[in-house]
Design a protein around this motif. Structure first.
Motif, PDB file in Angstrom:
ATOM      1  N   GLU A 114       0.811  -1.218   0.000  1.00 23.37           N
ATOM      2  CA  GLU A 114       0.000   0.000   0.000  1.00 23.37           C
ATOM      3  C   GLU A 114       0.844   1.268   0.000  1.00 23.37           C
ATOM      4  O   GLU A 114       0.467   2.281  -0.589  1.00 23.37           O
ATOM      5  CB  GLU A 114      -0.925  -0.003   1.225  1.00 23.37           C
ATOM      6  CG  GLU A 114      -1.863   1.178   1.314  1.00 23.37           C
ATOM      7  CD  GLU A 114      -2.735   1.121   2.568  1.00 23.37           C
ATOM      8  OE1 GLU A 114      -3.203   2.196   2.993  1.00 23.37           O
ATOM      9  OE2 GLU A 114      -2.923   0.016   3.115  1.00 23.37           O
ATOM     10  N   THR A 115       2.003   1.205   0.649  1.00 22.95           N
ATOM     11  CA  THR A 115       2.811   2.414   0.826  1.00 22.95           C
ATOM     12  C   THR A 115       4.110   2.422   0.029  1.00 22.95           C
ATOM     13  O   THR A 115       4.786   3.447  -0.013  1.00 22.95           O
ATOM     14  CB  THR A 115       3.167   2.598   2.309  1.00 22.95           C
ATOM     15  OG1 THR A 115       3.892   1.446   2.765  1.00 22.95           O
ATOM     16  CG2 THR A 115       1.908   2.754   3.152  1.00 22.95           C
ATOM     17  N   SER A 116       4.452   1.310  -0.600  1.00 26.88           N
ATOM     18  CA  SER A 116       5.779   1.204  -1.219  1.00 26.88           C
ATOM     19  C   SER A 116       5.787   1.678  -2.660  1.00 26.88           C
ATOM     20  O   SER A 116       5.073   1.136  -3.506  1.00 26.88           O
ATOM     21  CB  SER A 116       6.269  -0.242  -1.169  1.00 26.88           C
ATOM     22  OG  SER A 116       7.472  -0.365  -1.920  1.00 26.88           O
ATOM     23  N   PRO A 117       6.666   2.635  -3.001  1.00 27.37           N
ATOM     24  CA  PRO A 117       6.816   3.029  -4.404  1.00 27.37           C
ATOM     25  C   PRO A 117       7.740   2.102  -5.176  1.00 27.37           C
ATOM     26  O   PRO A 117       7.804   2.166  -6.406  1.00 27.37           O
ATOM     27  CB  PRO A 117       7.430   4.430  -4.297  1.00 27.37           C
ATOM     28  CG  PRO A 117       8.216   4.394  -3.027  1.00 27.37           C
ATOM     29  CD  PRO A 117       7.452   3.489  -2.101  1.00 27.37           C
ATOM     30  N   VAL A 118       8.480   1.238  -4.472  1.00 27.04           N
ATOM     31  CA  VAL A 118       9.392   0.307  -5.149  1.00 27.04           C
ATOM     32  C   VAL A 118       8.683  -1.025  -5.369  1.00 27.04           C
ATOM     33  O   VAL A 118       7.695  -1.349  -4.714  1.00 27.04           O
ATOM     34  CB  VAL A 118      10.698   0.109  -4.363  1.00 27.04           C
ATOM     35  CG1 VAL A 118      11.359   1.442  -4.067  1.00 27.04           C
ATOM     36  CG2 VAL A 118      10.471  -0.672  -3.065  1.00 27.04           C
ATOM     37  N   MET A 119       9.201  -1.797  -6.318  1.00 27.72           N
ATOM     38  CA  MET A 119       8.561  -3.076  -6.633  1.00 27.72           C
ATOM     39  C   MET A 119       8.717  -4.054  -5.467  1.00 27.72           C
ATOM     40  O   MET A 119       9.734  -4.074  -4.773  1.00 27.72           O
ATOM     41  CB  MET A 119       9.123  -3.663  -7.924  1.00 27.72           C
ATOM     42  CG  MET A 119      10.616  -3.718  -8.028  1.00 27.72           C
ATOM     43  SD  MET A 119      11.118  -4.167  -9.711  1.00 27.72           S
ATOM     44  CE  MET A 119      12.858  -3.725  -9.672  1.00 27.72           C
ATOM     45  N   ILE A 120       7.672  -4.864  -5.277  1.00 29.03           N
ATOM     46  CA  ILE A 120       7.620  -5.809  -4.165  1.00 29.03           C
ATOM     47  C   ILE A 120       7.617  -7.232  -4.704  1.00 29.03           C
ATOM     48  O   ILE A 120       6.855  -7.573  -5.614  1.00 29.03           O
ATOM     49  CB  ILE A 120       6.355  -5.588  -3.307  1.00 29.03           C
ATOM     50  CG1 ILE A 120       6.334  -4.168  -2.730  1.00 29.03           C
ATOM     51  CG2 ILE A 120       6.272  -6.638  -2.202  1.00 29.03           C
ATOM     52  CD1 ILE A 120       7.464  -3.857  -1.775  1.00 29.03           C
ATOM     53  N   GLY A 121       8.484  -8.053  -4.116  1.00 23.39           N
ATOM     54  CA  GLY A 121       8.529  -9.470  -4.457  1.00 23.39           C
ATOM     55  C   GLY A 121       8.231 -10.328  -3.248  1.00 23.39           C
ATOM     56  O   GLY A 121       8.359  -9.875  -2.104  1.00 23.39           O
ATOM     57  N   THR A 122       7.820 -11.565  -3.489  1.00 23.14           N
ATOM     58  CA  THR A 122       7.579 -12.520  -2.408  1.00 23.14           C
ATOM     59  C   THR A 122       7.990 -13.916  -2.862  1.00 23.14           C
ATOM     60  O   THR A 122       8.239 -14.163  -4.045  1.00 23.14           O
ATOM     61  CB  THR A 122       6.089 -12.577  -2.000  1.00 23.14           C
ATOM     62  OG1 THR A 122       5.305 -12.940  -3.154  1.00 23.14           O
ATOM     63  CG2 THR A 122       5.607 -11.260  -1.444  1.00 23.14           C
ATOM     64  N   VAL A 123       8.036 -14.833  -1.898  1.00 18.56           N
ATOM     65  CA  VAL A 123       8.225 -16.264  -2.169  1.00 18.56           C
ATOM     66  C   VAL A 123       7.011 -16.980  -1.573  1.00 18.56           C
ATOM     67  O   VAL A 123       6.989 -17.279  -0.381  1.00 18.56           O
ATOM     68  CB  VAL A 123       9.531 -16.800  -1.555  1.00 18.56           C
ATOM     69  CG1 VAL A 123       9.772 -18.246  -2.004  1.00 18.56           C
ATOM     70  CG2 VAL A 123      10.715 -15.918  -1.932  1.00 18.56           C
ATOM     71  N   PRO A 124       5.978 -17.226  -2.368  1.00 20.31           N
ATOM     72  CA  PRO A 124       4.738 -17.804  -1.826  1.00 20.31           C
ATOM     73  C   PRO A 124       4.949 -19.116  -1.070  1.00 20.31           C
ATOM     74  O   PRO A 124       4.177 -19.432  -0.154  1.00 20.31           O
ATOM     75  CB  PRO A 124       3.878 -18.021  -3.069  1.00 20.31           C
ATOM     76  CG  PRO A 124       4.353 -16.981  -4.027  1.00 20.31           C
ATOM     77  CD  PRO A 124       5.832 -16.893  -3.796  1.00 20.31           C
ATOM     78  N   MET A 125       5.993 -19.867  -1.423  1.00 19.43           N
ATOM     79  CA  MET A 125       6.243 -21.133  -0.738  1.00 19.43           C
ATOM     80  C   MET A 125       6.456 -20.927   0.763  1.00 19.43           C
ATOM     81  O   MET A 125       6.001 -21.721   1.583  1.00 19.43           O
ATOM     82  CB  MET A 125       7.486 -21.800  -1.350  1.00 19.43           C
ATOM     83  CG  MET A 125       7.739 -23.209  -0.858  1.00 19.43           C
ATOM     84  SD  MET A 125       6.468 -24.347  -1.470  1.00 19.43           S
ATOM     85  CE  MET A 125       6.851 -25.810  -0.516  1.00 19.43           C
ATOM     86  N   TYR A 126       7.151 -19.837   1.131  1.00 21.87           N
ATOM     87  CA  TYR A 126       7.351 -19.562   2.555  1.00 21.87           C
ATOM     88  C   TYR A 126       6.021 -19.333   3.248  1.00 21.87           C
ATOM     89  O   TYR A 126       5.766 -19.831   4.355  1.00 21.87           O
ATOM     90  CB  TYR A 126       8.201 -18.302   2.758  1.00 21.87           C
ATOM     91  CG  TYR A 126       9.581 -18.308   2.187  1.00 21.87           C
ATOM     92  CD1 TYR A 126      10.164 -19.462   1.653  1.00 21.87           C
ATOM     93  CD2 TYR A 126      10.325 -17.137   2.173  1.00 21.87           C
ATOM     94  CE1 TYR A 126      11.437 -19.440   1.131  1.00 21.87           C
ATOM     95  CE2 TYR A 126      11.607 -17.110   1.658  1.00 21.87           C
ATOM     96  CZ  TYR A 126      12.158 -18.260   1.137  1.00 21.87           C
ATOM     97  OH  TYR A 126      13.425 -18.219   0.621  1.00 21.87           O
ATOM     98  N   SER A 146      -3.458 -21.479  -4.236  1.00 23.00           N
ATOM     99  CA  SER A 146      -4.296 -20.462  -3.602  1.00 23.00           C
ATOM    100  C   SER A 146      -3.444 -19.386  -2.950  1.00 23.00           C
ATOM    101  O   SER A 146      -3.823 -18.200  -2.932  1.00 23.00           O
ATOM    102  CB  SER A 146      -5.223 -21.110  -2.564  1.00 23.00           C
ATOM    103  OG  SER A 146      -4.500 -21.547  -1.416  1.00 23.00           O
ATOM    104  N   VAL A 147      -2.291 -19.782  -2.414  1.00 25.03           N
ATOM    105  CA  VAL A 147      -1.383 -18.808  -1.810  1.00 25.03           C
ATOM    106  C   VAL A 147      -0.787 -17.909  -2.893  1.00 25.03           C
ATOM    107  O   VAL A 147      -0.691 -16.684  -2.729  1.00 25.03           O
ATOM    108  CB  VAL A 147      -0.271 -19.512  -1.004  1.00 25.03           C
ATOM    109  CG1 VAL A 147       0.744 -18.496  -0.493  1.00 25.03           C
ATOM    110  CG2 VAL A 147      -0.871 -20.282   0.170  1.00 25.03           C
ATOM    111  N   VAL A 148      -0.387 -18.488  -4.016  1.00 26.19           N
ATOM    112  CA  VAL A 148       0.138 -17.700  -5.129  1.00 26.19           C
ATOM    113  C   VAL A 148      -0.885 -16.663  -5.585  1.00 26.19           C
ATOM    114  O   VAL A 148      -0.566 -15.482  -5.771  1.00 26.19           O
ATOM    115  CB  VAL A 148       0.540 -18.613  -6.306  1.00 26.19           C
ATOM    116  CG1 VAL A 148       0.896 -17.780  -7.536  1.00 26.19           C
ATOM    117  CG2 VAL A 148       1.703 -19.519  -5.924  1.00 26.19           C
ATOM    118  N   GLU A 149      -2.140 -17.096  -5.728  1.00 24.14           N
ATOM    119  CA  GLU A 149      -3.170 -16.178  -6.200  1.00 24.14           C
ATOM    120  C   GLU A 149      -3.432 -15.069  -5.184  1.00 24.14           C
ATOM    121  O   GLU A 149      -3.674 -13.921  -5.549  1.00 24.14           O
ATOM    122  CB  GLU A 149      -4.468 -16.923  -6.507  1.00 24.14           C
ATOM    123  CG  GLU A 149      -5.543 -16.031  -7.066  1.00 24.14           C
ATOM    124  CD  GLU A 149      -6.334 -16.670  -8.187  1.00 24.14           C
ATOM    125  OE1 GLU A 149      -6.875 -15.902  -9.021  1.00 24.14           O
ATOM    126  OE2 GLU A 149      -6.423 -17.904  -8.225  1.00 24.14           O
TER     127      GLU A 149
END
Length: 432
Positions: A114-126, A146-149
């Motif tokens: 919501e607040t980040s102007p930089v790109m955000i990544g994640t690892v859904p497996m975690y 379902s977690v990925v989505e």
């Protein structure tokens, strides 16, 4: 109407995001459009990430850096991690990866996006392991997806998913003994799930299902390297190369669906192997942007791995890597604190900038020339202003004041910059 940045580029459309990136990278928009269309540049920009200031990763662009953070069971403090995120943005990191694996991960992720102007990544497996609160063996294929989505719906711009850890790659790992086995957290979890269930990696077996999600939200797929080397001994071995070949095949399948792709790479690696590995990735993965962790060029420096990583990162980026994942002094030891994070970011930014000079990125040398001009003028306020870390440079200057204001306590009146300026201006010189 286009579906993804790649789809738009293939159709000849210059998106708002692409125009911003072209302007800031000093590239002709049509050239950048061709690079995005060919997959050699990605612009990670989930359509739900409304606070995003878009940036590009790939050929002819500045080398970008990523900062890892997030909550864990042992260190669960959402406010502290948000504070780290704000500091990372202040220190000019271009991306943040939320590696949260415990507790209210979605609350943290949404606040971050919501607040980040930089790109955000994640690892859904975690998050699957932490959020579902089930034994790894019992997580179903549908639950993984379902977690990925959910991450895509929340606005994540890129996701690391270890699609190349298939049964063939797993066999290579078992057949070729490694000193440090699999050190990728997500990769090791998938390997364990496959072994416990005697099944294929669901993200490989149902890859098209994953592409459906990425295409719908314009999520850039960061194809994870489960077999990245965790020691210099394991670098460039059969398992790493087997997986890289698979990632190249998956890249072409993603591009056919207009899904943007980055490839993740090593890891730990001796200096003399780095250039060859960058060439291998670019050839086997058809020029897709390369995202590296380090590489760390020696295994003996816990507490200083931001340095071992910066050495490897500069060499990697100078030879074609596009995106550096920062490493902090706390690597291999504990979750980094704010000071560790700053050290890691500055080290990675130095590596990225040094590589950009070598790559001839437009404007890269300008900053250095400005600093050199300030030094020639013995203009310490200007030097501090131009420093990659002005706070530290200013503090060092203030801690040791010279007798003459236009020198430092290293050389004093023997300052070569000051004296050369005087002599060349025809002035008298006194160093007594």
């Amino acid at each position: 109407m286009y579906t993804t940045q790649m789809d738009a580029a293939k159709r000849g459309i210059l998106t708002d995001q692409l125009r911003i990136v072209a302007r800031e990278e000093q590239l002709e928009p049509e050239l950048l459009r061709a690079l995005v269309a060919s997959g050699r540049v990605v612009i990670p920009a989930n359509r739900h990430h409304t606070s995003l200031h878009p940036m590009g990763v790939g050929e002819k662009l500045r080398t970008k850096i990523n900062v890892n953070l997030g909550v864990s069971k042992d260190c669960y403090d959402i406010e502290l991690e948000l504070q780290k995120a704000r500091k990372a943005i202040e220190l000019k990191a271009e991306a943040i990866m939320d590696l949260s694996c415990y507790g209210k991960t979605r609350e943290f992720r949404r606040r971050l996006i919501e607040t980040s102007p930089v790109m955000i990544g994640t690892v859904p497996m975690y998050d699957a392991v932490g959020m579902l609160d089930k034994d790894l063996k019992d997580i179903s294929v549908d639950e993984f997806f379902s977690v990925v989505e959910r991450h895509a719906e929340d606005g994540v711009d890129f996701m690391t998913i270890h699609c190349g850890m298939n049964l063939k790659t797993a066999a290579r790992v078992k057949q070729n003994k490694r000193l440090t086995n699999i050190v990728s957290r997500g990769g090791s979890l998938l390997f364990a799930w496959m072994e416990l269930n005697n099944r294929e990696n669901p993200f490989y077996e149902y890859y098209d299902r994953l592409l459906d999600i990425c295409e719908q939200y314009d999520v850039t797929l960061s194809l994870g390297d489960a077999c990245r080397p965790g020691s210099i001994q394991d670098a460039t071995d059969a398992a790493q190369i087997e997986e890289l070949i698979t990632l190249g095949e998956l890249t072409k399948r993603a591009w056919a669906r207009n899904v943007q792709v980055m490839i993740e790479g090593p890891g730990h690696m001796a200096i003399n192997e780095i250039a060859a590995n960058m060439l291998l990735e670019k050839r086997l993965c058809h020029g897709a942007p390369f995202y590296v962790l380090g590489p760390l060029v020696t295994d003996i420096a816990p507490g200083y791995d931001h340095i071992t990583s910066a050495i490897g990162g500069a060499i990697a980026a100078a030879n074609g890597a596009d995106f550096l994942c920062y490493v902090t002094p706390a690597e291999h030891l504990r979750l980094p604190n704010l000071d560790d994070m700053k050290e890691g970011i500055i080290a990675s930014r130095i590596a990225a900038h040094a590589a950009d000079i070598a790559k001839g990125i437009p404007g890269a040398r300008t900053w250095d020339n400005q600093m050199s001009a300030a030094r020639a003028d013995v203009d310490f306020p200007r030097m501090i202003e131009l420093a990659i870390d002005p706070e530290k440079a200013g503090r060092y200057r203030a801690e040791s004041q010279p007798e003459c204001e236009d020198t430092c306590t290293m050389c004093g009146k023997m300052c070569p910059m000051k004296n050369m300026k005087k002599i060349l201006n025809g002035e008298d010189l006194s160093i007594a």
